[in-house]
Design an enzyme around this catalytic site. Structure first.
Site, PDB file in Angstrom:
ATOM      1  N   ARG A 309      -7.062  30.043  64.198  1.00  0.00           N
ATOM      2  CA  ARG A 309      -6.431  31.840  64.240  1.00  0.00           C
ATOM      3  C   ARG A 309      -7.513  32.562  64.956  1.00  0.00           C
ATOM      4  NH1 ARG A 309      -1.639  31.002  60.756  1.00  0.00           N
ATOM      5  NH2 ARG A 309      -1.801  28.623  61.176  1.00  0.00           N
ATOM      6  N   GLU A 311      -7.088  35.776  65.425  1.00  0.00           N
ATOM      7  CA  GLU A 311      -6.270  36.938  64.587  1.00  0.00           C
ATOM      8  C   GLU A 311      -7.698  37.943  63.875  1.00  0.00           C
ATOM      9  OE1 GLU A 311      -4.104  35.333  61.103  1.00  0.00           O
ATOM     10  OE2 GLU A 311      -2.793  35.132  62.236  1.00  0.00           O
ATOM     11  N   ARG A 317      -8.576  36.845  52.842  1.00  0.00           N
ATOM     12  CA  ARG A 317      -7.771  35.745  52.063  1.00  0.00           C
ATOM     13  C   ARG A 317      -7.462  34.728  54.107  1.00  0.00           C
ATOM     14  NH1 ARG A 317      -1.676  37.075  50.900  1.00  0.00           N
ATOM     15  NH2 ARG A 317      -0.880  37.311  52.442  1.00  0.00           N
ATOM     16  N   HIS A 318      -8.045  35.644  54.565  1.00  0.00           N
ATOM     17  CA  HIS A 318      -7.611  35.017  56.352  1.00  0.00           C
ATOM     18  C   HIS A 318      -9.099  34.552  56.913  1.00  0.00           C
ATOM     19  CE1 HIS A 318      -4.111  37.173  56.005  1.00  0.00           C
ATOM     20  NE2 HIS A 318      -3.579  36.492  56.501  1.00  0.00           N
ATOM     21  N   GLU A 460       0.183  33.290  49.124  1.00  0.00           N
ATOM     22  CA  GLU A 460       1.070  32.264  49.898  1.00  0.00           C
ATOM     23  C   GLU A 460       0.132  31.449  50.154  1.00  0.00           C
ATOM     24  OE1 GLU A 460       2.710  33.669  53.577  1.00  0.00           O
ATOM     25  OE2 GLU A 460       1.726  31.373  54.555  1.00  0.00           O
ATOM     26  N   SER A 463       3.345  27.247  53.519  1.00  0.00           N
ATOM     27  CA  SER A 463       4.113  27.798  54.411  1.00  0.00           C
ATOM     28  C   SER A 463       4.884  25.977  54.991  1.00  0.00           C
ATOM     29  CB  SER A 463       4.024  28.279  55.730  1.00  0.00           C
ATOM     30  OG  SER A 463       5.027  29.625  56.438  1.00  0.00           O
ATOM     31  N   ARG A 511      -7.571  28.722  50.423  1.00  0.00           N
ATOM     32  CA  ARG A 511      -6.843  29.391  49.876  1.00  0.00           C
ATOM     33  C   ARG A 511      -6.337  28.904  48.274  1.00  0.00           C
ATOM     34  NH1 ARG A 511      -2.341  32.906  53.364  1.00  0.00           N
ATOM     35  NH2 ARG A 511      -3.847  33.944  54.463  1.00  0.00           N
TER      36      ARG A 511
END
Ligand code: ATP
Length: 537
Positions: A309, A311, A317-318, A460, A463, A511
């Protein structure tokens, strides 16, 4: 040679008297030799005392730096023991043990060394005498911490419990010691500091702590702490349980490409890589491929692999690369067939961790505050709208079609825990507007979709959704999301030859481990984390 043997044999069969006297003579000679050796050792020790290190070293052959092990010989006669096995070998002779020098301290005629093997430690003693010389004591006391050594030693019982080692009732009386791989004398961090409990009593920070960047910069050392050893064993447990449980349920493990031609989730958060004369992307998820495996009749599939990712999310948590535990499954009439399969898989994982990884959970608890993870059987399932209602009741303003912000997600987790006493729950029927283009809309209410998230301790971890398996409807939804359908033609095409209704989900492994243990940062559960600011080690 043969003749000699025959003579010995005939001697043994001679008259009793003669045999006894021969034996006696042998005994006497042996005792005399021993006395002589003892006198020599005493003299050597006295000489050592008198002249220091330059004196004759009667233990010279029993210690030193080993030559580099280059697989010259096998030495298969050497029996090596693991530290936790030592107590079963007390007073059973000499054994070899390989481990790291955790600490070493020479004092006078003795050296106390703690040998560490992963998370197990044992006290080793060297004392000047027949076997050990003063020089050997000095050598042992000067071995840099973290060096790897081979020792030959006698496991012996100790009268007083050794509090500072994991082996509390046995110690090793060392007779030989060789350094196999020497550590640099200056370590960038001390294992004791890195392993120190995060103790709320030490609010003033009187004890040395190792900050996260120092840990991650020197990850190989940091990973040697008992908590880290336990975290990554438990992480292996999560993967093993995920594999075993799904395999038992009839799933097939698949492997999907990580170099792809189009972004699987749409959006801009993809890493571009040069691919010969073209560009390609690193997969943001195995989404399209696991669905194509369903279209190819694999019925139930899962995959464990890297997910990328791009991002710029600098949060607790990323990561920019994480391990995805993904699954996809065909169903008959309702996506809840899949929802329940995933929920039950989590229950089985939690039970497996609780029952088979209690030592690891305890080891992490020695350093970090770990509250036991609570779950219900079967898992709690709430509607998204119910979650929104609980938040509004608690005074939060949030729209019907709005995604949950991280603080709201956490607050809802606390509300759910207070009301239902569970750290795991499922939120079903998310608003359609906030889900990817391939999500099946809710047939009963156009603002919702057949999609769900799963949460651990209010964050989360999964998903998932029913996916659209009708190619025309999929085209329509992709266009609605502004997706260039020519780029995903192969994916859409795969539904033109018949595809069963199916649903699935994607889980972030790091996670799950972070939240199961109640840790505060995902970097603690990624062995070599990648984030926007870290690409090394
Ligand atoms: P978030 O909203 O937390 O950013 P997401 O909605 O982007 O997550 P999905 O794309 O649905 O997440 O990915 C499925 C799962 O993968 C998430 O539930 C989470 O467990 C994990 N995950 C997603 N993004 C990351 C990330 N950047 N680092 C680590 N794990 C992630």
């Amino acid at each position: 040679m043969v003749e000699e043997k025959e003579n010995v044999a005939s001697g043994n069969t001679a008259a009793g008297q003669e045999t006894v006297s021969k034996k006696g003579a042998k005994k006497l000679a042996k005792a005399a030799k021993k006395a002589e050796q003892k006198a020599e050792t005493a003299a050597a020790i006295a000489a050592d005392d008198a002249t220091g290190d330059k004196a004759v070293d009667h233990a010279a052959a029993r210690y030193g730096l080993s030559e580099m092990i280059q697989s010259k010989d096998k030495r298969s006669e050497r029996e090596f023991l693991l530290v936790p096995e030592l107590s079963k070998h007390v007073d059973k002779g000499l054994f070899w043990v390989r481990g790291r020098v955790h600490t070493t301290r020479a004092k006078g005629k003795q050296c106390f060394l703690v040998l560490r093997q992963q998370s197990s430690t044992v006290q080793c003693i060297l004392a000047v005498g027949d076997v050990i010389s003063k020089q050997m004591i000095k050598f042992a006391g000067n071995i840099p911490k973290e060096s790897i050594i081979d020792i030959q030693a006698k496991p012996i019982a100790v009268p007083i419990k050794i509090e500072s080692c994991t082996e509390q009732f046995v110690e090793l009386s060392v007779e030989q010691l060789f350094v196999i791989s020497q550590a640099k004398p200056q370590l960038p961090l001390q294992i004791e500091d890195a392993a120190r409990p995060e103790n709320p009593d030490d609010a003033e920070g009187l004890n040395i702590r190792v900050n996260q960047d120092t840990r991650l910069d020197n990850r190989v050392l940091d990973l040697r702490t008992p908590a880290n050893q336990a975290i990554f064993r438990l992480e292996a447990g999560v993967c093993r349980l995920f594999r075993d449980i799904l395999t038992d349920k009839g799933f097939t493990e698949i492997h999907t490409p990580k170099i792809i031609s189009a972004a699987s989730e749409g959006g801009a958060n993809v890493f571009t890589v040069s691919y010969f004369k073209e560009s390609a992307y690193l997969a943001q998820s195995p989404q399209l491929y696991k669905q194509m495996a369903i279209a190819a009749d694999f019925d139930k599939v899962f995959t464990v692999g890297a997910v990328f990712r791009a991002e710029d999310s600098n949060t607790h948590r990323h990561l920019t690369e994480f391990v995805g535990l993904d699954l996809e499954m065909a169903f008959k009439y309702h996506y809840h067939e899949v929802l329940h399969t995933i929920g039950n898989t989590f229950t089985a994982i939690f039970k497996g961790l609780r029952d088979n990884y209690s030592r690891e959970i305890e080891a992490v608890g020695q350093q970090y505050k770990v509250d036991a993870f609570k779950f219900l059987e079967p898992p709690l399932i709430l509607q998204f709208s119910e979650g929104v209602a609980m938040l509004r009741e608690a005074g939060v303003e949030t729209g019907d079609e709005e995604d949950l912000s991280t603080p709201n997600e956490k607050l809802l987790g606390r509300l759910v825990k207070a009301k239902y006493d569970t750290d795991f729950y499922i939120l079903d029927k998310f608003p359609l507007a906030i889900r990817p283009f391939y999500t099946m809309p809710d047939p009963n209410n156009p603002i919702y979709s057949n999609s769900y998230d799963m949460f651990m301790r209010g964050e989360e971890i999964l998903s998932g959704a029913q996916r659209i398996h009708d190619p025309e409807y999929l085209m329509e939804r992709a266009k609605h999301h502004g997706i260039d359908t020519t780029k995903i033609a192969a994916y859409i095409e795969s539904f033109r030859y018949g595809c069963p209704p199916h649903a699935g989900g994607g889980i972030g492994m790091e996670r799950v481990v972070m939240l199961y243990l109640g840790l505060d940062n995902i970097r603690k559960t990624s062995m070599f984390p990648r984030d926007p600011k870290r690409l090394t080690p």
